[in-house]
Design an enzyme around this catalytic site. Structure first.
Site, PDB file in Angstrom:
ATOM      1  N   GLY A  11     -58.441 -56.223 -53.900  1.00  0.00           N
ATOM      2  CA  GLY A  11     -59.835 -55.817 -53.723  1.00  0.00           C
ATOM      3  C   GLY A  11     -60.285 -54.704 -54.662  1.00  0.00           C
ATOM      4  O   GLY A  11     -61.441 -54.689 -55.107  1.00  0.00           O
ATOM      5  N   ASN A  12     -59.365 -53.788 -55.005  1.00  0.00           N
ATOM      6  CA  ASN A  12     -59.769 -52.647 -55.835  1.00  0.00           C
ATOM      7  C   ASN A  12     -60.086 -53.045 -57.283  1.00  0.00           C
ATOM      8  O   ASN A  12     -60.597 -52.238 -58.043  1.00  0.00           O
ATOM      9  CB  ASN A  12     -58.695 -51.557 -55.809  1.00  0.00           C
ATOM     10  N   LYS A 127     -58.572 -63.889 -38.208  1.00  0.00           N
ATOM     11  CA  LYS A 127     -59.202 -63.237 -39.355  1.00  0.00           C
ATOM     12  C   LYS A 127     -60.722 -63.116 -39.137  1.00  0.00           C
ATOM     13  O   LYS A 127     -61.433 -64.117 -39.142  1.00  0.00           O
ATOM     14  CB  LYS A 127     -58.905 -64.089 -40.590  1.00  0.00           C
ATOM     15  N   LYS A 211     -54.329 -64.487 -50.141  1.00  0.00           N
ATOM     16  CA  LYS A 211     -54.185 -64.668 -51.595  1.00  0.00           C
ATOM     17  C   LYS A 211     -52.772 -64.328 -52.090  1.00  0.00           C
ATOM     18  O   LYS A 211     -52.322 -64.857 -53.106  1.00  0.00           O
ATOM     19  CB  LYS A 211     -55.242 -63.862 -52.363  1.00  0.00           C
ATOM     20  N   LYS A 273     -47.826 -59.072 -48.962  1.00  0.00           N
ATOM     21  CA  LYS A 273     -47.369 -58.867 -50.351  1.00  0.00           C
ATOM     22  C   LYS A 273     -45.841 -58.860 -50.411  1.00  0.00           C
ATOM     23  O   LYS A 273     -45.236 -59.508 -51.268  1.00  0.00           O
ATOM     24  CB  LYS A 273     -47.917 -57.555 -50.911  1.00  0.00           C
TER      25      LYS A 273
HETATM   26  P1  ADP Z   1     -55.423 -55.893 -51.621  1.00  0.00           P
HETATM   27  O1  ADP Z   1     -56.901 -55.929 -51.642  1.00  0.00           O
HETATM   28  O2  ADP Z   1     -54.828 -55.516 -52.937  1.00  0.00           O
HETATM   29  O3  ADP Z   1     -54.802 -57.115 -51.014  1.00  0.00           O
HETATM   30  P2  ADP Z   1     -54.851 -54.403 -49.188  1.00  0.00           P
HETATM   31  O4  ADP Z   1     -55.763 -53.290 -48.806  1.00  0.00           O
HETATM   32  O5  ADP Z   1     -54.937 -55.695 -48.441  1.00  0.00           O
HETATM   33  O6  ADP Z   1     -55.042 -54.631 -50.742  1.00  0.00           O
HETATM   34  O7  ADP Z   1     -53.338 -53.894 -49.121  1.00  0.00           O
HETATM   35  C1  ADP Z   1     -52.864 -52.811 -49.901  1.00  0.00           C
HETATM   36  C2  ADP Z   1     -52.907 -51.518 -49.104  1.00  0.00           C
HETATM   37  O8  ADP Z   1     -51.927 -51.538 -48.062  1.00  0.00           O
HETATM   38  C3  ADP Z   1     -52.537 -50.280 -49.880  1.00  0.00           C
HETATM   39  O9  ADP Z   1     -53.609 -49.814 -50.665  1.00  0.00           O
HETATM   40  C4  ADP Z   1     -52.145 -49.300 -48.762  1.00  0.00           C
HETATM   41  O10 ADP Z   1     -53.263 -48.545 -48.371  1.00  0.00           O
HETATM   42  C5  ADP Z   1     -51.756 -50.207 -47.596  1.00  0.00           C
HETATM   43  N1  ADP Z   1     -50.378 -50.104 -47.110  1.00  0.00           N
HETATM   44  C6  ADP Z   1     -50.000 -50.454 -45.862  1.00  0.00           C
HETATM   45  N2  ADP Z   1     -48.706 -50.289 -45.669  1.00  0.00           N
HETATM   46  C7  ADP Z   1     -48.194 -49.822 -46.839  1.00  0.00           C
HETATM   47  C8  ADP Z   1     -46.884 -49.446 -47.259  1.00  0.00           C
HETATM   48  N3  ADP Z   1     -45.841 -49.525 -46.457  1.00  0.00           N
HETATM   49  N4  ADP Z   1     -46.717 -49.011 -48.541  1.00  0.00           N
HETATM   50  C9  ADP Z   1     -47.785 -48.922 -49.362  1.00  0.00           C
HETATM   51  N5  ADP Z   1     -49.051 -49.255 -49.013  1.00  0.00           N
HETATM   52  C10 ADP Z   1     -49.260 -49.703 -47.766  1.00  0.00           C
HETATM   53 MG    MG Z   2     -55.221 -57.843 -49.011  1.00  0.00          MG
END
Ligand code: ADP
Ligand code: MG
Length: 312
Positions: A11-12, A127, A211, A273
């Site tokens: 998302g970022n 969701k 995704k 992820k």
């Molecule tokens: P994206 O849009 O890239 O899929 P998400 O917001 O869904 O991103 O997931 C990434 C986020 O998960 C990170 O930015 C962080 O804030 C959060 N996060 C949750 N658990 C962890 C962890 N154990 N280590 C690092 N980040 C984590």
């Molecule tokens: Mg995500």
């Protein structure tokens, strides 16, 4: 040495409005083109949560206030989001390539992903998507449209859809051909448009494929060397956000599985992820999976940062 790299953008990489997105993709394109310039073959995927939400909300509101505007269901919104994000991203990557005197072609593929209609996810839609409603409105919608509505974190009621696992990428052969020709592709946007197979017919269904999992499927399909998941953090952590938080540099599949058991990764954000990375490495232990931030992509691939999941 040249590697085949599937990059999943989070998302970022995009921001929340068309204007923000147009700015954000310029920055997003740089680390991507760095990797292409270094001789790697790059295949892009992306999330679409905020974007498909925006499209779905705008169309939902419009249909609410004007009888002549039709309801547009979720698969169509997903397809629109692939087009909307793909348009900005392919144009930004093309421009960055041209700025560096590289003539490669870039295109987005509207991608459908087959899911199993018996996937357990259909029994329990989780969701939340689209606009918020009051309890009364939500009950009316449940009756009239047959949607499943649920309370979302104290903010009101929203439609919930299932999040099934990706089984098969429909446009696989086309994607393989174009990658073979070294074109830069953007595919399985938002996890792909979920479809189920009815004989020869593919039927779009209201669901959201993660995704990260769809990108993993793609990486396996293309026999990529690397699956790189670019997100908001430079590394994965255990005890994330707690005083004893520890950033992880390199973890084995079994360590990663142990951390999952201990609940270190948030469901719906970091967990998919890490799970996608594990799945990719299990498919072939010689492959590499990396989770890092967009800004650190280049350092990550050079082994300088990020969290690497290995089969060793
Ligand atoms: P994206 O849009 O890239 O899929 P998400 O917001 O869904 O991103 O997931 C990434 C986020 O998960 C990170 O930015 C962080 O804030 C959060 N996060 C949750 N658990 C962890 C962890 N154990 N280590 C690092 N980040 C984590
Ligand atoms: Mg995500």
């Amino acid at each position: 040495m040249s590697k085949k790299i599937v990059i999943a953008l989070g998302g970022n990489a995009f921001g929340d409005t068309p204007k923000e997105q147009l700015e954000a993709v310029k920055k997003t394109a740089r680390p991507i083109v760095d990797l292409i310039e270094a001789g790697n073959q790059v295949i892009l995927t992306h999330g679409n949560g905020p974007q498909v939400g925006m499209i779905n909300t705008a169309l939902g509101k419009a249909a609410e206030i004007d009888d002549k505007i039709p309801d547009i269901d979720f698969p169509e919104c997903g397809a629109m989001s692939q087009g909307y994000i793909g348009f900005h991203l392919q144009s930004a990557v093309r421009e960055e390539l041209r700025n560096r005197n590289m003539g490669k072609s870039v295109a987005s593929i509207i991608t459908q992903v087959i899911v199993d209609k018996n996937d357990k996810a259909f029994e329990n839609p989780t969701k939340p998507v689209g606009i918020f409603y009051t309890k009364e409105e939500a009950e009316k919608i449940e009756k009239e449209k047959g949607y499943i509505m649920a309370e979302d974190s104290g903010r009101g009621y929203r439609r919930v859809v299932p999040s099934p696992m990706p089984e098969k990428i429909v446009e696989a052969e086309i994607i393989k051909d174009l990658v073979e020709k070294e074109h830069v592709l953007i595919t399985v946007g938002g996890g792909g448009i979920p479809v189920i197979e009815n004989g020869n017919q593919l039927q779009g269904i209201p669901a959201v494929i993660d995704k990260d999992f769809a990108s993993e499927r793609l990486a396996e399909l293309l026999e990529a060397d690397y699956l790189i998941i670019l997100t908001g953090v430079e590394k994965v952590a255990v005890n994330f956000g707690k005083p004893d938080q520890k950033w992880l540099d390199e973890i084995s599949v079994s360590e990663a599985e142990q951390y999952i058991k201990e609940g270190h990764f948030a469901p719906g954000s970091m967990l998919p992820k890490v799970e996608a990375a594990i799945k990719f490495i299990k498919s072939n232990p010689d492959k590499k999976a990396l989770i890092t931030s967009l800004e650190k992509a280049k350092d990550g691939i050079n082994g300088l940062t990020g969290t690497v999941i290995t089969g060793k």
